[in-house]
Design a protein around this motif. Sequence first.
Motif, PDB file in Angstrom:
ATOM      1  N   GLY A  47       0.820  -1.213   0.000  1.00 42.74           N
ATOM      2  CA  GLY A  47       0.000   0.000   0.000  1.00 42.74           C
ATOM      3  C   GLY A  47       0.852   1.259   0.000  1.00 42.74           C
ATOM      4  N   GLY A  86      -6.343   3.885  -5.101  1.00 42.90           N
ATOM      5  CA  GLY A  86      -6.039   4.347  -3.740  1.00 42.90           C
ATOM      6  C   GLY A  86      -6.366   5.818  -3.574  1.00 42.90           C
ATOM      7  N   SER A 121      -4.448   4.218  -0.397  1.00 46.12           N
ATOM      8  CA  SER A 121      -3.522   3.260  -1.009  1.00 46.12           C
ATOM      9  C   SER A 121      -3.139   2.166  -0.027  1.00 46.12           C
ATOM     10  CB  SER A 121      -2.261   3.982  -1.492  1.00 46.12           C
ATOM     11  OG  SER A 121      -2.590   4.911  -2.491  1.00 46.12           O
ATOM     12  N   GLY A 123      -3.760  -1.740  -0.636  1.00 43.09           N
ATOM     13  CA  GLY A 123      -2.673  -2.710  -0.501  1.00 43.09           C
ATOM     14  C   GLY A 123      -3.028  -3.829   0.461  1.00 43.09           C
TER      15      GLY A 123
END
Lengths: 378, 288
Positions: free
Chosen positions: B15, B228, B244, B248
């Motif tokens: 992420g 994201g 994000s 992730g």
Amino acid sequence: MKLSLAAVAAVLLGATACGGSSPSTGSTTPIQLGMIQPITSQSSLVAKTGINGATLAMNEINGSGGINGRKINLTIEDDHGDATTGVNALETLTTQVKADAVVGPNFTAVALATLPKVDQAKIPWMPAALAPQLTQQGSPWVFRIRPTTVAQALGLADYVGKTLKPASVSIMSSTDDYGTSGHDAIVKELAKYNIKAVSDQTYVVNSTDFTAQAKRIVDSNSAANIWFGFGEAAAAKFVSQLRALGYKGQLVGDNDYNDQTVINLVPKDLEGAIGITNFMPNNDIPRVKKFDDAYNKAYSSDPDGYAAAFYDAVNLLAQCWKQTGTDKTKVRDCLHGIKSYQGVSITFNFNAGTGDPGTSEVITQYTNGKLKVLTVTT
Amino acid sequence: MGFFLQVLVGGLAVGALYGAVALGFVLMWNSASVVNFGQGDLVMIGGFFGYTLVGILHLPYAIGIPGALMGSFVLGILMHRIVIVPAGRAPMFAIIIITLGVAIMLQQAALYIWGAASVRLPGIAGDESINVGGVILQRQDLVVFIASFLMVATLETFFARTLTGKAMRAVAQDPDTALLMGIPGTRMVSISFGLSASMAALAGVLLAPITYVVWNEGLSITLLAFAGAVLGGFGSLRGAFVGSLIIGVIVTFASAYVNANFALPVAFGVLVVVLLVRPAGIFRSAWA
């Protein structure tokens, strides 16, 4: 009237020369060889090496007098890696160039779309696409020049079962056609040796993280891990994460494990890894060494599997053209009779009638910064 | 529990990678109202700049990173001046198509210059991993996480506190009024493109030891980073980072507990659900 008769005679003579000719006609008209490659695609580099291999073979043959006095003329069409463009490329080669045979394309999707046109044109065709279904359509005109992914997977599993004999294995494969067909073949082959995977993991192509899969493999305590997946970067990343999480088992994998890109990315993590390939440059087999030297002299780089396969394809066609002339049906029948042809890529056996060339494998191990050949099977 | 924590750490690390890229999207949106779908390819080019300086010329990161950022800054300005300015006030979809065109040109240029093979850089803080109570952490993952966090803080301060940052926001929100106020719009947007490309380059250099650098990596990075940024609330820097991280973690957990094939569908399914409930994303844009 006299002029017209001469013209008709010329046309008839031309037609004889352009059409199928026997080895003894004495014609000097060039033999037309068509080639379809993904020149402007993501696989442009492979296209380049394939073209290099075919061109090298053509130049060698033409340089030593050609085929019964006739030179080979290579016409290359770009398929962009696209099925429709590939079909159009074959159309151009068969109708405009009047090709006597066609080599390529490389992508399965392009090859499968092109196949009906090949049957329609009734032309000897030597694609480099790897998916098994290409030779399962019943066409007598297909002569695949690279072993299928399944053949490589079987070779790898066979080596694991027969030679390595690990106490347990884990498997990591991609979820695309390549990985799935390879995975299934490996599982089936390992069953013959009573080996069942204690951890069976998959990943999606273009993944950048393998934490979950690697952790499960580490926790499985498998003695060996078999990788059969798409993408060199993925292979490198997987090996790196597997080792970082503490995996101590034997790494075994497809041709990613002897690929120079993967070696450059993770040389330490790849130490001891066993890989398989159909073609290994710089080995000690004299015919391969001769090809390596010629290729290096011509292009100042090492050949790859595609270069070797297309080099072999042109030489196989040349052998048949020498024996039968360029009549397409006779060339097709000649190719079907090919048995134990020692190419620089593999040993070709088209006599089984399937259109597949058989296989040969080189098992390698990466140790101390170098790839060494463990076994070569043909 | 060990497996769960390891997957969680892996998800946060992935992420953070997407977050580093997503910040470039938001920077461009906040300062120029442009969605640059060539962002992933600017990450790739920045990574190659870093590779050239550090990997080929063997310069230290202390020179390699500023060098890559400067090279990309110039590239960003050239991109704006050569292909965006001539388009004038073309509709958004036309600008998006132009940025996609630039992305393809960047890919082919990278293929020609650096070749088709993936390359990597050594980890900025070393390639060794750290064992924390049985959970393995990669040093470079920590570097990316910290760097992304610092990027968010720096950019938020820049846009909120500096005159140039405020001028960029003004141009993005209302270029005509900004011009009447004496703000040179074209120059501001050029600087925005340069800064965004520099952010992309920083992400590229940070990612190079982890995901490597290859000419065609752009799209795969772009897609999840963009997701994201949208999940977090397009326009919010901290939203892009947090969004994000969530993407992730979802992708990694879906891969671990459901199936690798379902990782992306699950992630985008969550994205759709969140946007249905909260159309502006988790964090509304700070400037909205």
